[in-house]
Design a protein around this motif. Structure first.
Motif, PDB file in Angstrom:
ATOM      1  N   ARG A 166     -19.897  24.356  51.322  1.00 11.89           N
ATOM      2  CA  ARG A 166     -20.887  23.288  51.451  1.00 11.89           C
ATOM      3  C   ARG A 166     -21.388  23.133  52.882  1.00 11.89           C
ATOM      4  O   ARG A 166     -22.504  22.652  53.110  1.00 11.89           O
ATOM      5  N   ARG A 167     -20.584  23.489  53.874  1.00  9.98           N
ATOM      6  CA  ARG A 167     -21.032  23.357  55.263  1.00  9.98           C
ATOM      7  C   ARG A 167     -22.227  24.269  55.540  1.00  9.98           C
ATOM      8  O   ARG A 167     -23.125  23.907  56.295  1.00  9.98           O
ATOM      9  N   GLN A 168     -22.227  25.449  54.929  1.00 11.96           N
ATOM     10  CA  GLN A 168     -23.390  26.315  55.078  1.00 11.96           C
ATOM     11  C   GLN A 168     -24.578  25.781  54.293  1.00 11.96           C
ATOM     12  O   GLN A 168     -25.722  25.917  54.715  1.00 11.96           O
ATOM     13  N   LEU A 169     -24.311  25.163  53.152  1.00 12.84           N
ATOM     14  CA  LEU A 169     -25.402  24.631  52.342  1.00 12.84           C
ATOM     15  C   LEU A 169     -26.082  23.455  53.020  1.00 12.84           C
ATOM     16  O   LEU A 169     -27.292  23.242  52.848  1.00 12.84           O
ATOM     17  N   THR A 170     -25.330  22.681  53.786  1.00 12.69           N
ATOM     18  CA  THR A 170     -25.899  21.492  54.424  1.00 12.69           C
ATOM     19  C   THR A 170     -26.312  21.721  55.874  1.00 12.69           C
ATOM     20  O   THR A 170     -26.878  20.827  56.499  1.00 12.69           O
ATOM     21  N   SER A 171     -26.049  22.922  56.399  1.00 11.43           N
ATOM     22  CA  SER A 171     -26.377  23.175  57.800  1.00 11.43           C
ATOM     23  C   SER A 171     -27.839  23.547  57.999  1.00 11.43           C
ATOM     24  O   SER A 171     -28.322  23.569  59.123  1.00 11.43           O
ATOM     25  N   GLY A 172     -28.546  23.844  56.906  1.00  9.70           N
ATOM     26  CA  GLY A 172     -29.951  24.238  57.014  1.00  9.70           C
ATOM     27  C   GLY A 172     -30.138  25.680  57.416  1.00  9.70           C
ATOM     28  O   GLY A 172     -31.265  26.136  57.608  1.00  9.70           O
ATOM     29  N   ASN A 173     -29.040  26.450  57.534  1.00  8.69           N
ATOM     30  CA  ASN A 173     -29.145  27.851  57.943  1.00  8.69           C
ATOM     31  C   ASN A 173     -28.184  28.709  57.125  1.00  8.69           C
ATOM     32  O   ASN A 173     -27.511  29.581  57.647  1.00  8.69           O
ATOM     33  N   GLN A 216     -17.750  29.717  62.200  1.00  5.99           N
ATOM     34  CA  GLN A 216     -17.037  28.456  62.029  1.00  5.99           C
ATOM     35  C   GLN A 216     -17.277  27.820  60.659  1.00  5.99           C
ATOM     36  O   GLN A 216     -16.500  26.978  60.235  1.00  5.99           O
ATOM     37  N   THR A 217     -18.385  28.197  59.980  1.00  2.00           N
ATOM     38  CA  THR A 217     -18.721  27.524  58.721  1.00  2.00           C
ATOM     39  C   THR A 217     -18.204  28.244  57.500  1.00  2.00           C
ATOM     40  O   THR A 217     -18.404  27.760  56.388  1.00  2.00           O
ATOM     41  N   THR A 218     -17.574  29.384  57.671  1.00  2.00           N
ATOM     42  CA  THR A 218     -17.078  30.101  56.504  1.00  2.00           C
ATOM     43  C   THR A 218     -15.703  29.590  56.111  1.00  2.00           C
ATOM     44  O   THR A 218     -14.837  29.386  56.971  1.00  2.00           O
ATOM     45  N   PRO A 219     -15.452  29.357  54.822  1.00  2.00           N
ATOM     46  CA  PRO A 219     -14.113  28.931  54.388  1.00  2.00           C
ATOM     47  C   PRO A 219     -13.221  30.104  54.031  1.00  2.00           C
ATOM     48  O   PRO A 219     -12.062  29.910  53.648  1.00  2.00           O
ATOM     49  N   ALA A 220     -13.749  31.331  54.117  1.00  2.00           N
ATOM     50  CA  ALA A 220     -12.988  32.504  53.692  1.00  2.00           C
ATOM     51  C   ALA A 220     -12.033  32.947  54.798  1.00  2.00           C
ATOM     52  O   ALA A 220     -12.449  33.215  55.921  1.00  2.00           O
ATOM     53  N   ILE A 221     -10.772  32.995  54.460  1.00  2.00           N
ATOM     54  CA  ILE A 221      -9.745  33.503  55.370  1.00  2.00           C
ATOM     55  C   ILE A 221      -9.073  34.655  54.645  1.00  2.00           C
ATOM     56  O   ILE A 221      -8.248  34.462  53.741  1.00  2.00           O
ATOM     57  N   VAL A 222      -9.418  35.873  55.025  1.00  2.00           N
ATOM     58  CA  VAL A 222      -9.003  37.064  54.282  1.00  2.00           C
ATOM     59  C   VAL A 222      -8.450  38.089  55.254  1.00  2.00           C
ATOM     60  O   VAL A 222      -9.129  38.483  56.218  1.00  2.00           O
ATOM     61  N   ALA A 223      -7.234  38.531  54.994  1.00  2.00           N
ATOM     62  CA  ALA A 223      -6.626  39.588  55.796  1.00  2.00           C
ATOM     63  C   ALA A 223      -7.010  40.950  55.221  1.00  2.00           C
ATOM     64  O   ALA A 223      -7.411  41.074  54.058  1.00  2.00           O
ATOM     65  N   GLN A 224      -6.852  41.974  56.036  1.00  2.00           N
ATOM     66  CA  GLN A 224      -7.195  43.330  55.600  1.00  2.00           C
ATOM     67  C   GLN A 224      -6.338  43.761  54.415  1.00  2.00           C
ATOM     68  O   GLN A 224      -6.792  44.512  53.532  1.00  2.00           O
ATOM     69  N   SER A 225      -5.121  43.270  54.343  1.00  2.00           N
ATOM     70  CA  SER A 225      -4.228  43.655  53.243  1.00  2.00           C
ATOM     71  C   SER A 225      -4.688  43.103  51.899  1.00  2.00           C
ATOM     72  O   SER A 225      -4.230  43.566  50.852  1.00  2.00           O
ATOM     73  N   ALA A 226      -5.585  42.107  51.897  1.00  2.00           N
ATOM     74  CA  ALA A 226      -6.028  41.476  50.650  1.00  2.00           C
ATOM     75  C   ALA A 226      -7.300  42.093  50.086  1.00  2.00           C
ATOM     76  O   ALA A 226      -7.788  41.643  49.053  1.00  2.00           O
ATOM     77  N   GLY A 283     -26.896  31.493  54.467  1.00  2.00           N
ATOM     78  CA  GLY A 283     -27.319  32.877  54.328  1.00  2.00           C
ATOM     79  C   GLY A 283     -27.789  33.234  52.926  1.00  2.00           C
ATOM     80  O   GLY A 283     -27.722  32.446  51.980  1.00  2.00           O
ATOM     81  N   ARG A 284     -28.230  34.489  52.810  1.00  2.00           N
ATOM     82  CA  ARG A 284     -28.755  34.991  51.544  1.00  2.00           C
ATOM     83  C   ARG A 284     -27.665  35.106  50.487  1.00  2.00           C
ATOM     84  O   ARG A 284     -27.976  35.145  49.290  1.00  2.00           O
ATOM     85  N   HIS A 285     -26.389  35.188  50.874  1.00  2.00           N
ATOM     86  CA  HIS A 285     -25.317  35.310  49.885  1.00  2.00           C
ATOM     87  C   HIS A 285     -25.190  34.061  49.032  1.00  2.00           C
ATOM     88  O   HIS A 285     -24.604  34.106  47.944  1.00  2.00           O
ATOM     89  N   LEU A 286     -25.734  32.921  49.494  1.00  2.00           N
ATOM     90  CA  LEU A 286     -25.780  31.698  48.691  1.00  2.00           C
ATOM     91  C   LEU A 286     -27.185  31.414  48.181  1.00  2.00           C
ATOM     92  O   LEU A 286     -27.367  31.017  47.032  1.00  2.00           O
ATOM     93  N   ALA A 287     -28.180  31.640  49.030  1.00  2.80           N
ATOM     94  CA  ALA A 287     -29.556  31.280  48.664  1.00  2.80           C
ATOM     95  C   ALA A 287     -30.077  32.121  47.506  1.00  2.80           C
ATOM     96  O   ALA A 287     -30.678  31.599  46.555  1.00  2.80           O
ATOM     97  N   LEU A 288     -29.841  33.427  47.558  1.00  2.00           N
ATOM     98  CA  LEU A 288     -30.397  34.305  46.524  1.00  2.00           C
ATOM     99  C   LEU A 288     -29.784  34.041  45.148  1.00  2.00           C
ATOM    100  O   LEU A 288     -30.519  33.843  44.170  1.00  2.00           O
ATOM    101  N   PRO A 289     -28.453  34.029  44.995  1.00  2.00           N
ATOM    102  CA  PRO A 289     -27.912  33.724  43.663  1.00  2.00           C
ATOM    103  C   PRO A 289     -28.236  32.321  43.182  1.00  2.00           C
ATOM    104  O   PRO A 289     -28.428  32.109  41.980  1.00  2.00           O
ATOM    105  N   LEU A 290     -28.318  31.354  44.097  1.00  3.60           N
ATOM    106  CA  LEU A 290     -28.676  30.001  43.675  1.00  3.60           C
ATOM    107  C   LEU A 290     -30.082  29.955  43.080  1.00  3.60           C
ATOM    108  O   LEU A 290     -30.315  29.257  42.081  1.00  3.60           O
TER     109      LEU A 290
END
Length: 577
Positions: A308-315, A3-13, A317-324
């Motif tokens: 930002r919803r993932q950043l403020t949820s306290g949980n 629910q917290t991901t903003p990515a909406i990606v179809a297989q064709s993309a 993932g590593r895809h944001l934490a590690l590069p940050l």
């Protein structure tokens, strides 16, 4: 469904960027700047000077010196790599080119490991796009591969990386080992052997390349990310907290070992230099932050906003934490060291990763805006390069030719067929790329970064082919050394080189240049030294050094390089009694 991901990606993309196109783009970016040039002034020439001294056996491997002077950056590994290449290569090969081969491979490693880092971070469960009610969303592996293509394109598109990543300096080694460490930490949930080897080599290489503090900080942050990560597996698999704990302890142990190694080799140095708080200094720093990381910083900021919803949820993932964390450490180094641009370059792999996660969230309007801005910017810049080259060859238009003559007095343009053919082919490919981008084709999430990456590679290639003679004249020590060499040979019996030349106040780069280009035997100016010639750098506006005794030395030549609006060297001949 996440629910917290903003990515909406179809297989064709998430179709793949053709591998042949990606490889050719990387080659077009890597090779120009390493081939067909002389060592550039300052850091590039200085590093080559230490490499040459090591290869000749004139200095100790653990404490390299150049005429008794230690490196400004207490690195070891970059000098070792260049010296090993020189010692292993055939003697008929140009020494300066051979010394650049390891650095060429380091840049290739930086790009490759960045691709794989983005790939594994995009495999994280919390990085996955929204699952559709009736299926058709992007498959995890295909999605990660397309995101990795976008991340690599974003890194190539960075404007500030072009020159610094093609110099033989410890900064390029730091970039490569930072990217290797980043990849190793990103791949830990999915691999075992390769990430462990990668984190050892990455952190150790970074520490031995003059950045032990950054290596330790990146290792500690990576260990913390591993410890806090509880969703490191593919969707549907149970969480493996013990595995995360083991990786955290392993990274922590490697970090401690790397810190001990750096201490044993005396690599720890205090280099903190807080920036001045006056307006000019702050303005210059702001400009550096804006243009050096363009165009990835706006996309990275957009990623932080959309996720930002993932950043403020306290949980999150590593895809944001590690590069940050990697970006934060590099930015801290940028703000607290005197080599701000070289420190900021270390943030580019992580910033390119954050930029990649903005791609699935961009609207068509934003993508079109990026395309048109990039198209106009790089097309105009490429046309300027062509116009200046034509003016240098023919004298028409007159104004660009006059500007070039004023900036590079004494420069004589030359025409070479091979660089011209390469530049023409690259320009035609750019026209085709623009036509493809504005045409009707299936969408792909990496498409918004095709033109920025292609435009950066095009302009860099044009500068390193059409503009290489002018760049060599303005960026190398060759004109300076040739002027001095001409005078010395004219005054020497049989036009032979003298037994020795004294020097005083020369920079490390100048010393290396006179030893390599001029083949001069340099000796520091002392009372006991008795050479026929004396070289003195008088760039700074202070009295002549004490070594210049007017009763002993006669001024024979004064050379001032107007190309950089400063550097001045004087040549003196000993007065015979």
């Amino acid at each position: 469904m996440n629910q917290t991901t903003p990515a909406i990606v179809a297989q064709s993309a998430v179709r793949r960027l053709p591998r042949i196109a990606l490889w050719l783009l990387c080659l077009a970016y890597i090779l120009p700047g390493f081939i067909g040039r002389a060592p550039w002034r300052n850091n590039d020439m200085t590093t080559f000077g230490y490499i040459a001294e090591l290869a000749r056996g004139s200095t100790a491997w653990l404490q390299p010196t150049l005429q008794g002077q230690s490196p400004e950056i207490e690195a070891l590994l970059p000098y070792w790599l260049g010296a090993w290449a020189v010692k292993l290569a055939p003697h008929s090969w140009a020494t300066d080119f051979v010394a650049r081969i390891p650095f060429m491979l380091l840049l290739a490693m930086a790009l490759t490991t960045t691709w794989y880092a983005v790939y594994y971070l995009a495999r994280s469960p919390r990085a996955q796009p929204v699952a559709f009610a009736f299926g058709g969303e992007a498959k995890p592996a295909d999605y990660a591969r397309a995101m990795a293509d976008g991340g690599l394109l974003a890194m190539i598109a960075c404007l500030g990386m072009a020159q610094l990543s093609h110099e033989t300096t410890p900064a390029l080694a730091q970039l490569a080992f930072t990217a290797l460490s980043f990849f190793a930490l990103a791949a830990m949930p999915y691999r075992t052997g390769i990430p462990l080897i990668g984190v050892v080599l990455g952190l150790a290489g970074l520490a031995l390349s003059g950045a032990p503090t950054m290596a330790v900080l990146l290792g500690l942050g990576g260990a913390l990310v591993c410890f806090l990560d509880r969703n490191a597996q593919d969707p549907g698999e149970p969480c493996n907290a013990p595995r995360s704990l083991r990786w955290s302890l392993a990274v922590l142990m490697v970090t401690v070992a790397v810190a001990t190694l750096a201490w044993a080799l005396d690599q720890w140095r205090w280099r903190i230099d807080l920036p001045e708080t006056n307006w000019p200094s702050l303005r210059n720093l702001a400009r550096l932050l804006l243009w050096f990381t363009w165009p990835v910083w706006p996309l990275a900021v957009w990623t932080l906003w959309r996720w930002r919803r993932q950043l403020t949820s306290g949980n999150f993932g590593r895809h944001l934490a590690l590069p940050l964390w990697f970006v934060a450490v590099a930015l801290a180094a940028t703000l607290t060291t005197d080599a701000a641009d070289r420190s900021l370059m270390l943030a580019l792999p992580a910033m390119a990763t954050l930029a990649a996660f903005a791609l699935p969230t961009l609207s068509r309007t934003v993508s079109a805006l990026v395309d048109w801005f990039t198209l106009l910017f790089f097309t105009i810049f490429a046309l300027i390069i062509w116009v200046v080259w034509v003016a240098a060859q023919t004298g028409v238009p007159k104004q660009p030719a006059a500007n070039l003559a004023r900036l590079l007095p004494g420069f004589m343009p030359s025409f070479e067929w091979f660089p011209f053919a390469v530049a023409l082919a690259a320009s035609l490919v750019w026209v085709w790329l623009v036509k493809w981008r504005v045409g009707r084709h299936r969408s792909a999430i990496w498409k918004s970064l095709v033109l920025p990456a292609g435009g950066t590679a095009l302009c860099w290639l044009l500068l390193m082919t059409l503009g290489m003679p002018a760049v060599n004249f303005g960026r190398s020590y060759l004109p300076l050394v040739r002027n001095v060499d001409r005078v010395i040979r004219a005054q020497s019996p049989g036009r032979a080189l003298p037994d020795c030349v004294e020097f005083d106040n020369l920079t490390r780069g100048q010393i290396a240049a006179f030893q390599f280009h001029g083949r001069l035997v340099l000796k520091p100016a002392r009372g006991t030294t008795q050479c026929a010639w004396l070289l003195v750098d008088v760039t700074t506006a202070r009295p002549l050094p004490k070594a210049v005794d007017k009763s002993t030395w006669l001024l024979k030549l004064g050379v001032r390089r107007r190309a950089d609006n400063g550097e001045a060297v004087q040549l003196y001949q000993r007065i015979k009694p």
